[in-house]
Write a protein that holds these residues in place. Structure first.
Motif, PDB file in Angstrom:
ATOM      1  N   VAL A 222       3.031   7.979  -4.161  1.00 35.78           N
ATOM      2  CA  VAL A 222       3.655   7.401  -3.199  1.00 35.78           C
ATOM      3  C   VAL A 222       2.913   7.695  -1.783  1.00 35.78           C
ATOM      4  O   VAL A 222       2.477   6.766  -0.823  1.00 35.78           O
ATOM      5  CB  VAL A 222       5.143   7.576  -3.188  1.00 35.78           C
ATOM      6  CG1 VAL A 222       5.473   6.907  -1.920  1.00 35.78           C
ATOM      7  CG2 VAL A 222       5.679   7.217  -4.377  1.00 35.78           C
ATOM      8  N   MET A 225      -0.501   5.720  -1.223  1.00 32.67           N
ATOM      9  CA  MET A 225      -0.563   4.276  -1.307  1.00 32.67           C
ATOM     10  C   MET A 225      -1.494   3.648  -0.050  1.00 32.67           C
ATOM     11  O   MET A 225      -2.212   2.817  -0.541  1.00 32.67           O
ATOM     12  CB  MET A 225       0.644   3.451  -1.302  1.00 32.67           C
ATOM     13  CG  MET A 225       1.524   3.543  -0.107  1.00 32.67           C
ATOM     14  SD  MET A 225       3.075   3.029  -0.760  1.00 32.67           S
ATOM     15  CE  MET A 225       4.280   3.403   0.705  1.00 32.67           C
ATOM     16  N   LYS A 226      -1.414   4.154   1.092  1.00 34.30           N
ATOM     17  CA  LYS A 226      -2.247   3.644   2.300  1.00 34.30           C
ATOM     18  C   LYS A 226      -3.834   3.800   2.006  1.00 34.30           C
ATOM     19  O   LYS A 226      -4.440   2.802   2.006  1.00 34.30           O
ATOM     20  CB  LYS A 226      -1.759   4.315   3.432  1.00 34.30           C
ATOM     21  CG  LYS A 226      -2.578   3.790   4.743  1.00 34.30           C
ATOM     22  CD  LYS A 226      -1.961   4.301   5.936  1.00 34.30           C
ATOM     23  CE  LYS A 226      -3.053   4.280   7.044  1.00 34.30           C
ATOM     24  NZ  LYS A 226      -2.238   4.645   8.458  1.00 34.30           N
ATOM     25  N   PRO A 227      -4.264   4.966   1.680  1.00 31.14           N
ATOM     26  CA  PRO A 227      -5.679   5.353   1.356  1.00 31.14           C
ATOM     27  C   PRO A 227      -6.078   4.488   0.064  1.00 31.14           C
ATOM     28  O   PRO A 227      -7.237   3.766  -0.117  1.00 31.14           O
ATOM     29  CB  PRO A 227      -5.777   6.807   1.355  1.00 31.14           C
ATOM     30  CG  PRO A 227      -4.521   7.447   1.128  1.00 31.14           C
ATOM     31  CD  PRO A 227      -3.574   6.471   1.682  1.00 31.14           C
ATOM     32  N   ASN A 229      -4.932   1.563  -0.658  1.00 29.84           N
ATOM     33  CA  ASN A 229      -5.124   0.137  -0.344  1.00 29.84           C
ATOM     34  C   ASN A 229      -6.358   0.127   0.472  1.00 29.84           C
ATOM     35  O   ASN A 229      -7.311  -0.882   0.452  1.00 29.84           O
ATOM     36  CB  ASN A 229      -3.866  -0.071   0.756  1.00 29.84           C
ATOM     37  CG  ASN A 229      -2.904  -1.056  -0.174  1.00 29.84           C
ATOM     38  OD1 ASN A 229      -3.070  -1.298  -1.224  1.00 29.84           O
ATOM     39  ND2 ASN A 229      -1.848  -1.157   0.471  1.00 29.84           N
ATOM     40  N   ARG A 291       1.573  -0.808  -2.247  1.00 25.72           N
ATOM     41  CA  ARG A 291       2.926  -0.616  -1.809  1.00 25.72           C
ATOM     42  C   ARG A 291       3.760  -1.333  -2.945  1.00 25.72           C
ATOM     43  O   ARG A 291       4.899  -0.908  -2.966  1.00 25.72           O
ATOM     44  CB  ARG A 291       3.050  -1.040  -0.597  1.00 25.72           C
ATOM     45  CG  ARG A 291       2.264  -0.124   0.530  1.00 25.72           C
ATOM     46  CD  ARG A 291       2.547  -0.561   2.191  1.00 25.72           C
ATOM     47  NE  ARG A 291       1.631  -1.913   2.345  1.00 25.72           N
ATOM     48  CZ  ARG A 291       1.761  -2.450   3.512  1.00 25.72           C
ATOM     49  NH1 ARG A 291       2.603  -2.249   4.275  1.00 25.72           N
ATOM     50  NH2 ARG A 291       0.839  -3.494   3.590  1.00 25.72           N
TER      51      ARG A 291
END
Lengths: 355, 376
Positions: A222, A225-227, A229, A291
C-alpha cells in the motif's frame, strides 16, 4: 477519492463473493456442515457439537485464512513485479523466489534421515515435517533474494535484473532436479507433494508466523502505490518525477519477496494466481492506477485462492486435486486472454505510427 | 548590467565549463562535448541543433540532471543541480524524453496528474492546488476535453501533448524536451513548437529542446545552441548564426549546402546550366524551385530588371488568368541554344501553359515549335 470510488463497483461485489466463499470453505469438505451451523460454530462455539467445533475452528479455519492471505499476497506481489519489469508475464516467482524455496525444501527432504549436520537440523524440526519445510523454503527464497539484491545494487538495467532472476531460478531448479535424482522415492514424493501447493497443512501456530509476514508485506504494498504509478511511465520518467529509482526498486523487490516467500514457505509454490489476478483486475476495472489495483488485487486474489481451494476439494468426492492444477486451470485462460488482447492493441498501435 | 541585457531575468540554467559524456567503467570516460559555457534565460525558448550523433540528447540529459557531468557543472538558478534532492529538482525542472511509454489503461488525466508526483503525499492524492495545476496544464496544451480519454487511443501528436502537459503540471521553471517533434506529422510538429513558444511568453519558464526542425527552430527559437560535428557549441540568435555562417558550417556536407535566402538546405550538384528567370510573384518562386530540382542554377530578375546575360537560358513568367495556375511561361532560350548561339533569343516566343511544358521544353532543348501545339 474519486479513484477509490471508481473501484467500489468492483471491490464491493468481489468482497461479498469473498465472504461467501470463505463461509463455503468452512462448510464444504468430507463432512459437510450447513452454513448456519458454521456461523454458530464461529459466533457461539458452545452451541455446537465438539466435533463440528473442531472441524470448523481447528481444521478448516486456518486453511481458509491461509488461502485468503496467500491469495492476496500472491496477487499483490505479481502486480508489483508486472509494473516493475513492465512485463505482463512477470509474476511473484519471476525472480526465482519459488525456485530458491524449492531448492531449500529439496535439501531438507534429502537431508532428513541421512545424519550429518543438516540431517540433525531437519530431524530437530521434526523430520521433513511442516517446520523443517517452512524454514528450508524461507532460507532458499532468502538466498535467491540476496543474490537479486546484490545485482540490483549495482543499478543495472531493470531488464538485466529480470533476466538474472529467471536464470537464478533455472539454476536453483537445476540443483533441485539433480538432488531429486539421487533421492529415495519417498523423499521425492514429499517434495512433489510440497510443489503441488496446498493450504491444507497450515496450522494456527504457523498462521502465527505467516499472518504477520503477509500483513507487513500488504502494508508495504500500500505504501508503494505512488511510486508504482510513477513506474508506469518507466524508470527514467519516474526519476524525472522525483522518485528514487534505486530505493523503490529495492522496496518493491523486498516486498514481493516477503509476500511470495512467506506464501511459498507455508503453502508451497502456488502458480498463476500472482500472474492472472492483476490482469483480471486491470481488465475488470479498465485501470492501470495502483490506487485502485492494490485493493482490487488483494480482494480478488483472496477470492480466487479460496475458490481454488474449494474446487480442489471437489465437494461431494473423496479425491482432492492438487491446488496448482486448479489455479492453472483458472489462471491460464486469463493469461491467454491478456496476451491475445495485448497483441490486438499492439497491432493497432503499429499501424497507426510510422517508425 | 548593460542596457542591452537589462530586460533579461537572471539565467534559469547556466553551464560552467561543462563536459558532457559517459563513464565507461574502470575509470575510463568518453567526453562528447567539452568546456561548455551556456545560458538559458527565463521566457526564452532555446533549441539545441546539430547533426545526428553530435551529443544533443547527452547535453539535454546532463542539463536535466539525468546524466552526471564529467566535468564543470550545471547551475539551476544559482544552485548546482546535484545539490537538489530528486524531489526538489522535479519541482524546478521537468523533462520530456524520447522514451515510448506503455500506457496500459492510463487516461490523459491520470498521466498528467503524475506530474504532481513531487508535490503529493505518500498516497499520491491530489489536493486543490494539484487539481488546479493539472487542469491548467491540460488547458495549456488544449487537452481539457481529453481528460477521460485513454492514452493508448490518442494519436501520436496528442500523446506527445499529453506527455508535455504532464511536464507542465510539474510547474517547473525549466522545461527540457528531447526531440519533442520526432515521429510527428508536420502540422503536429508546428503545433507543438508553437504551443511551447506561447508557453514561454505566458509564463516565466525557460524551455530547452532539441530538434531536427531547422526551419521551425530558426523561426521560433529565441536562441540556438548549435553543436557542430567537432563538438563545438555556439550560442546565439538564430538570425545571427545564419548570417555568420555557423548554421551552414554545422550541417556542412559535401552534398548539401545551406541556402541563406530560403533558410533550407539543398543538394549541391554541378549545375546543368544557368537559367535566367524573369518574373515576380509566387509563380516565379515555384518555377525557380522546379528548375533547381532538375539541376539548373537559377537567377531571378524582376521583369523590370537589367538585361539578362546571354550565356544563360531564359524563361519569362507572366500572369495569365486563363491557366489553372494563373500564370504562363515563355521559354525564350533553352540551355542548349544558349550554349550554341549566345546571341540568340527566340523571336517566336514559346508559350507554355504549365510548368511541366516548361521543363519539357528546357529538356528537349528547342524553343521552336516541337509539335506545334503550344507555339503562339
Amino acid at each position: 477519492m474519486a479513484h477509490a470510488l471508481k473501484a467500489v463497483p468492483f471491490i464491493l461485489p468481489a468482497g461479498i463473493a469473498l465472504v461467501a466463499a470463505m463461509l463455503a470453505s468452512l462448510g464444504f469438505g468430507s463432512v459437510p456442515i450447513p452454513i448456519p451451523e458454521v456461523l454458530r460454530a464461529l459466533l457461539d462455539p458452545s452451541a455446537v457439537e465438539p466435533g463440528v467445533r473442531v472441524i470448523v475452528r481447528v481444521i478448516r479455519m486456518p486453511r481458509m485464512i491461509a488461502a485468503v492471505s496467500a491469495g492476496a499476497a500472491l496477487a499483490l506481489s505479481g502486480l508489483q513485479m508486472q509494473t516493475l519489469f513492465r512485463n505482463p508475464l512477470a509474476g511473484p516467482f519471476t525472480l526465482g523466489i519459488s525456485s530458491g524455496a524449492g531448492l531449500g525444501v529439496a535439501v531438507v527432504v534429502l537431508a532428513a534421515g541421512t545424519g550429518g549436520v543438516l540431517g540433525t537440523l531437519a530431524e530437530g524440526f521434526g523430520g521433513y515435517g511442516p517446520y523443517a519445510l517452512v524454514v528450508a523454503a524461507t532460507a532458499g527464497a532468502a538466498a535467491v533474494l540476496l543474490a537479486i539484491l546484490a545485482v540490483a545494487r549495482r543499478m543495472a538495467e531493470i531488464t538485466t535484473i529480470l533476466i538474472l532472476g529467471i536464470l537464478f531460478g533455472y539454476a536453483a531448479n537445476a540443483i533441485t532436479t539433480a538432488l531429486l535424482q539421487i533421492a529415495e522415492p519417498q523423499q521425492i514424493q514429499s517434495y512433489i507433494t510440497w510443489s503441488f501447493g496446498s493450504f491444507a497443512g497450515v496450522t494456527w501456530t504457523q498462521l502465527g508466523a505467516f499472518l504477520p509476514l503477509a500483513a507487513v508485506g500488504i502494508l508495504l504494498s500500500v505504501r508503494l502505490m505512488k511510486p508504482l504509478n510513477a513506474l508506469l511511465l518507466g524508470e527514467r520518467y519516474a526519476e524525472t518525477l522525483g522518485m528514487s529509482v534505486r530505493r523503490n526498486r529495492y522496496a518493491i523487490i523486498v516486498t514481493t519477496a516477503l509476500l511470495a516467500g512467506a506464501t511459498t514457505a507455508f503453502c508451497g509454490p502456488i502458480a498463476f494466481i500472482g500472474i492472472a489476478v492483476p490482469h483480471l483486475c486491470r481488465f475488470a476495472l479498465r485501470s492501470s492506477d495502483h490506487r485502485v489495483l492494490i485493493p482490487a488485487c488483494a480482494v480478488t486474489g483472496a477470492l480466487v485462492a479460496v475458490l481454488s481451494d474449494l474446487i480442489s476439494r471437489l465437494p461431494g468426492h473423496d479425491v482432492t486435486l492438487p491446488l496448482n492444477a486448479v489455479t492453472a486451470m483458472l489462471g491460464a485462460p486469463v493469461v491467454v486472454l491478456v496476451i491475445v488482447r495485448r497483441g490486438r492493441a499492439h497491432g493497432r498501435f503499429s499501424s497507426g505510427a510510422v517508425r | 548590467m548593460s542596457v542591452g541585457t537589462s530586460y533579461r531575468l537572471d539565467p534559469a540554467v547556466v553551464t560552467e565549463e561543462l563536459t558532457v559524456g559517459y563513464r565507461l567503467g574502470h575509470g575510463r570516460r568518453r567526453a562528447v562535448l567539452e568546456g561548455l559555457n551556456l545560458e538559458l534565460h527565463p521566457r526564452e525558448l532555446v533549441c539545441v541543433l546539430g547533426p545526428n550523433g553530435c551529443g544533443k540528447s547527452s547535453l539535454l540529459r546532463t542539463v536535466a540532471g539525468l546524466l552526471p557531468a564529467l566535468g564543470g557543472r550545471v547551475l539551476l538558478g544559482s544552485t548546482p543541480i546535484d545539490a537538489f534532492d530528486r524531489n526538489e529538482l522535479a519541482r524546478r525542472l521537468a523533462v520530456v524524453l524520447t522514451d515510448r511509454i506503455d500506457p496500459g489503461f492510463l487516461t490523459v488525466l491520470e498521466l498528467v496528474s503524475l506530474g504532481r508526483f513531487p508535490y503529493t503525499a505518500w498516497n499520491g492524492r491530489l489536493e486543490e492546488p494539484d487539481r488546479r495545476a493539472v487542469a491548467e496544464a491540460l488547458a495549456a496544451l488544449g487537452l481539457s476535453e481529453f481528460g477521460e480519454r485513454r492514452i493508448a487511443e490518442l494519436s501520436d501528436g496528442e500523446q506527445q501533448k499529453a506527455m508535455i502537459a504532464r511536464a507542465v503540471a510539474q510547474r517547473p521553471r525549466v522545461l527540457v524536451l528531447d526531440e519533442p517533434t520526432a515521429y510527428l506529422d508536420l502540422p503536429s510538429r508546428v503545433e507543438i513548437l508553437q504551443l511551447l513558444r506561447e508557453r514561454v511568453t505566458e509564463t516565466a519558464e525557460a524551455v530547452l529542446l532539441s530538434t531536427h526542425e531547422l526551419e521551425l527552430a530558426l523561426r521560433l527559437a529565441d536562441r540556438l545552441w548549435l553543436i557542430d560535428e567537432h563538438g563545438g557549441v555556439e550560442c546565439g540568435l538564430p538570425e545571427e548564426l545564419v548570417l555568420n555562417g555557423a548554421i551552414g558550417r554545422a550541417f556542412a556536407r559535401d552534398e548539401l549546402q545551406f541556402d541563406l535566402e530560403t533558410a533550407s538546405f539543398r543538394p549541391t550538384r554541378p549545375a546543368r546550366g544557368t537559367v535566367a528567370l524573369v518574373g515576380d510573384g509566387i509563380a516565379t518562386l515555384w518555377t525557380a524551385r522546379a528548375l533547381e530540382r532538375v539541376g539548373f542554377a537559377v537567377r531571378v530578375a524582376s521583369s523590370l530588371g537589367p538585361p539578362h546575360t546571354a550565356e544563360a537560358a531564359l524563361v519569362e513568367v507572366y500572369d495569365d488568368p486563363t491557366t489553372p495556375s494563373g500564370a504562363a511561361w515563355r521559354v525564350r532560350r533553352t540551355p542548349a541554344e544558349a550554349g550554341a548561339d549566345t546571341r540568340r533569343v527566340a523571336a517566336d516566343t514559346h508559350r507554355c501553359a504549365t510548368l511541366d511544358q516548361v521543363l519539357r521544353t528546357i529538356e528537349t532543348g528547342r524553343t521552336g515549335p516541337a509539335d506545334g501545339s503550344h507555339a503562339v
